[in-house]
Design a protein around this motif. Structure first.
Motif, mmCIF file in Angstrom:
data_model
loop_
_atom_site.group_PDB
_atom_site.id
_atom_site.type_symbol
_atom_site.label_atom_id
_atom_site.label_comp_id
_atom_site.label_asym_id
_atom_site.label_seq_id
_atom_site.Cartn_x
_atom_site.Cartn_y
_atom_site.Cartn_z
ATOM 1 N N ASP A 1 -3.154 7.591 8.117
ATOM 2 C CA ASP A 1 -2.622 6.566 7.359
ATOM 3 C C ASP A 1 -3.249 5.343 7.374
ATOM 4 O OD1 ASP A 1 -0.663 6.215 5.270
ATOM 5 O OD2 ASP A 1 0.807 5.627 6.739
ATOM 6 N N ALA A 2 -3.518 4.951 8.655
ATOM 7 C CA ALA A 2 -3.838 3.698 9.091
ATOM 8 C C ALA A 2 -5.250 3.755 8.564
ATOM 9 C CB ALA A 2 -4.070 3.596 10.773
ATOM 10 N N LEU A 3 -6.207 4.492 8.538
ATOM 11 C CA LEU A 3 -7.385 4.475 7.862
ATOM 12 C C LEU A 3 -7.509 4.266 6.467
ATOM 13 C CD1 LEU A 3 -9.339 7.148 9.998
ATOM 14 C CD2 LEU A 3 -9.931 4.926 9.916
ATOM 15 N N ASP A 4 -6.550 5.101 5.840
ATOM 16 C CA ASP A 4 -6.590 4.975 4.493
ATOM 17 C C ASP A 4 -5.979 3.617 4.012
ATOM 18 O OD1 ASP A 4 -7.111 7.837 4.263
ATOM 19 O OD2 ASP A 4 -5.219 8.223 3.873
ATOM 20 N N PHE A 5 -5.070 3.026 4.647
ATOM 21 C CA PHE A 5 -4.545 1.603 4.503
ATOM 22 C C PHE A 5 -5.688 0.776 4.469
ATOM 23 C CE2 PHE A 5 -2.828 -2.290 6.665
ATOM 24 C CZ PHE A 5 -2.418 -2.755 5.725
ATOM 25 N N ALA A 6 -6.671 0.662 5.612
ATOM 26 C CA ALA A 6 -7.774 -0.018 5.701
ATOM 27 C C ALA A 6 -8.703 0.245 4.675
ATOM 28 C CB ALA A 6 -8.320 0.026 7.207
ATOM 29 N N GLU A 7 -9.102 1.332 4.241
ATOM 30 C CA GLU A 7 -9.981 1.842 3.240
ATOM 31 C C GLU A 7 -9.452 1.070 1.906
ATOM 32 O OE1 GLU A 7 -12.277 5.594 1.419
ATOM 33 O OE2 GLU A 7 -10.814 5.817 3.085
ATOM 34 N N TYR B 1 0.696 -1.175 -0.061
ATOM 35 C CA TYR B 1 -0.118 0.057 -0.179
ATOM 36 C C TYR B 1 0.974 1.205 -0.036
ATOM 37 C CZ TYR B 1 -1.868 3.967 2.934
ATOM 38 O OH TYR B 1 -2.175 5.171 3.257
ATOM 39 N N ALA B 2 2.007 1.102 0.762
ATOM 40 C CA ALA B 2 2.797 2.544 1.122
ATOM 41 C C ALA B 2 3.492 2.719 -0.033
ATOM 42 C CB ALA B 2 3.619 2.410 2.257
ATOM 43 N N ARG B 3 3.838 1.670 -1.100
ATOM 44 C CA ARG B 3 4.633 2.017 -2.335
ATOM 45 C C ARG B 3 3.898 2.956 -3.156
ATOM 46 N NH1 ARG B 3 5.117 -2.994 -3.688
ATOM 47 N NH2 ARG B 3 6.371 -3.648 -2.230
ATOM 48 N N GLY B 4 4.475 4.251 -3.346
ATOM 49 C CA GLY B 4 3.818 5.051 -4.297
ATOM 50 C C GLY B 4 2.602 5.911 -3.692
#
Length: 441
Positions: free
Chosen positions: A383-389, A370-373
């Motif tokens: 960031d945690a919320l965006d990752f889960a979404e 997920y973090a790549r790019g």
């Protein structure tokens, strides 16, 4: 400068061990982890015993192109006053870039990144330090950082850069001997040469920490024992001047109390050896720091913009997949980019510990993918919320392949995605209370 003595970095995980540790004169606590109205009981007990507490900031970004944020400065000042601290400390680093100054996306590094040792960067740093000094109720000391990458076309050595900074602003220096060792391994900087160029009388205190070497790169982990080369640099420094304070930093992989005490004792021994080599008494005071130079030039908008564009280009390469700026070692940039992503994954796991539990072993590879790019722009909680979404909307991955994981992740996201936790919203509380009543019938 007030003498501090021997100290250790206070962390919640080792709070009890720190309170029981003999011979600890002072502690340092990460400023961003403290709330002035709700200070940890452990820190309050230490203060009641006369142990000095120093707040240590990590997010101000004094080396960035923008002027220091007034809100962050106010928060640092509040913590200094709440703790009755004799000084506060921050880093000579940039932690964000982009934004209005460069008309580019705002980027957060989530880590301390090196400032180019150029005249432009020095002008900006000096002005930022003076802004911070004016806003703080106690003296400021700034720390040299560890680097995995070196800027091309630098004009000053690390020692020269720090000397001019102290000379022009009167700021105190927090010298991290572990970072001098890191820079020796990674970019060939000579620790003895740096110490020889420093204004030693400006030293407020000294950091000591451990790390590890992998594939010829030294990682300043703060999670490993202090190695002999770092203690040797400390001895060299102590042979030149009696440091007002020396502190052990440990942030991860905490050992038992006995091992921590042994590391603190090894630090004391290294200082004592240095003082013996100097021929002076072990407790000799350092001279007072020089006053700020009144005629230093302020950095104008064009200087800040040039620095901002350079920092934004570097940070884009590290966190957004942009090409490496000209002159940088692409291999080292790759090492730094992977280190930043790994730290980001670790911090998100701390601020949202449910995610690694829900995802299990899939958490780390999923987060790194997920973090790549996808650079962080609004802090670790967002960031945690965006990752889960992202996982919930993906066609593949743990949330798509396991219905149980998807359900738990969706519940977690619903709980935290609004301005108020879902479990505390009136309608949800009423519905849950009603269900409990019905189940009891």
């Amino acid at each position: 400068m007030r003498r501090l003595g021997t100290g250790i970095g206070w962390r919640p995980e080792i709070a009890e061990a720190v309170e029981r540790m003999p011979g600890i004169d002072w502690v340092e606590a990460v400023s961003e982890n403290l709330c002035p109205g709700h200070l940890p009981e452990s820190l309050l007990r230490l203060r009641e015993r006369g142990v000095t507490v120093v707040p240590h900031g990590v997010s101000l970004g004094l080396g960035g192109a923008e002027r220091p944020d007034a809100g962050r400065l106010a928060a640092l000042a509040d913590r200094a006053e709440a703790l009755g601290s004799p000084l506060v400390t921050e880093h000579i680093a940039f932690v964000r870039a982009g934004g209005a100054l460069t008309a580019s996306p705002h980027l957060e590094a989530g880590h301390l990144l090196p400032v180019p040792r150029t005249r432009d960067a020095l002008d900006v740093l000096c002005e930022n330090v003076r802004v911070a000094q004016d806003a703080l109720p106690v003296p400021l000391a700034v720390e040299n950082i560890a680097a995995l990458v070196a800027w091309p076309d630098e004009e000053l050595t690390e020692g020269q850069f720090l000397y001019e900074l102290a000379d022009r602003t009167g700021v105190r220096l927090l010298i991290d001997v572990a970072n001098l060792h890191t820079n020796h391994v990674n970019i060939g900087a000579d620790p003895a040469e740096a110490l020889g160029e420093l204004p030693l009388e400006a030293i407020a205190y000294v950091h000591v920490a451990g790390g590890f070497e992998r594939d010829g790169v030294w990682h300043d982990s703060h999670a490993h024992p202090v190695p002999r080369p770092v203690l040797d640099i400390l001895t060299d420094l102590a042979s030149r001047v009696a440091p007002p304070g020396v502190l052990l930093e440990r942030d991860e992989n905490f050992p038992g109390a006995g091992e921590l005490e042994a590391e603190v004792e090894a630090i004391r021994d290294a200082v004592a050896r240095g003082r013996a080599e100097s021929g002076g008494p072990a407790d000799r005071e350092a001279p007072a720091a020089r006053a700020a130079s009144p005629g230093a030039n302020a950095a104008d908008h064009a200087v800040r913009q040039r620095l901002g564009l350079a920092q934004a280009a570097l940070l884009s390469a590290l966190v957004a997949g942009a090409p490496a700026p000209e002159g940088f070692d692409r291999v080292r940039l790759g090492v730094q980019a992977r280190a930043l992503a790994a730290k980001r994954a670790d911090v998100v796991a701390k601020v949202a510990p449910e995610l690694p539990v829900i995802l299990g072993p899939a958490y780390r590879p999923a987060f790194l993918a997920y973090a790549r790019g996808r650079p962080m722009g609004a802090g670790y909680r967002r960031d945690a919320l965006d990752f889960a979404e992202r996982l919930l909307s993906a066609d593949a991955g743990p949330a798509a392949e396991d219905a149980g994981v998807r359900r738990e992740l969706h519940e977690w996201w619903l709980e935290r995605s609004g301005p108020v936790p879902r479990s505390r919203r009136p309608g949800v509380r009423w519905a849950r209370a009603t269900r409990r009543v019905l189940l009891r019938r």
